[in-house]
Motif scaffolding. Structure first.
Motif, mmCIF file in Angstrom:
data_model
loop_
_atom_site.group_PDB
_atom_site.id
_atom_site.type_symbol
_atom_site.label_atom_id
_atom_site.label_comp_id
_atom_site.label_asym_id
_atom_site.label_seq_id
_atom_site.Cartn_x
_atom_site.Cartn_y
_atom_site.Cartn_z
ATOM 1 N N ARG A 22 -0.765 0.727 -3.847
ATOM 2 C CA ARG A 22 -1.833 1.561 -3.310
ATOM 3 C C ARG A 22 -3.229 1.093 -3.738
ATOM 4 N NH1 ARG A 22 -4.352 6.393 -3.862
ATOM 5 N NH2 ARG A 22 -4.594 7.534 -1.941
ATOM 6 N N GLU A 81 0.832 -1.209 0.000
ATOM 7 C CA GLU A 81 0.000 0.000 0.000
ATOM 8 C C GLU A 81 0.865 1.257 0.000
ATOM 9 O OE1 GLU A 81 -3.723 1.923 -0.159
ATOM 10 O OE2 GLU A 81 -3.219 -0.159 -0.494
ATOM 11 N N TYR A 82 1.935 1.244 0.789
ATOM 12 C CA TYR A 82 2.761 2.445 0.964
ATOM 13 C C TYR A 82 4.078 2.405 0.208
ATOM 14 C CZ TYR A 82 -0.645 3.108 4.615
ATOM 15 O OH TYR A 82 -1.830 3.239 5.297
ATOM 16 N N ARG A 99 5.091 0.887 -4.767
ATOM 17 C CA ARG A 99 3.806 1.248 -4.170
ATOM 18 C C ARG A 99 2.676 0.889 -5.132
ATOM 19 N NH1 ARG A 99 2.136 7.418 -2.523
ATOM 20 N NH2 ARG A 99 0.089 6.893 -1.732
#
Length: 86
Positions: free
Chosen positions: A77, A67-68, A75
């Motif tokens: 996300r 996600e980060y 990433r």
């Protein structure tokens, strides 16, 4: 709105079912995004009632690094992108 009415609304089966329906659709979309981009995250849905009485449904990834991102992991996300889609 009274506390009693607030609690009744948040415990209402139809309200909670609708929250879950929306969350499952968003979770499925997030899973599709992560799968399409080569991620290995597993997206799940958790629901309940907070101590103050508010119903909630959380969409959770078991891989926050996807996600980060990090220096070694791009990433993806998926959660953020799925939530922002119409």
């Amino acid at each position: 709105m009274s506390k009693k009415m607030f609690d009744q609304i948040n415990r209402n089966r139809q309200v909670r079912a609708h929250l879950m329906k929306v969350a499952r659709a968003k979770a499925a979309r997030a899973q599709a995004i992560t799968n399409a981009e080569g991620g290995k995250a597993r997206i799940t849905v958790k629901s309940g009632i907070r101590p103050g009485g508010r119903a909630y449904v959380n969409i959770v990834s078991d891989s926050p690094i996807e996600e980060y991102g990090s220096e070694s992991t791009p990433r993806i996300r998926a959660l953020g992108r799925a939530i922002r889609e119409a």
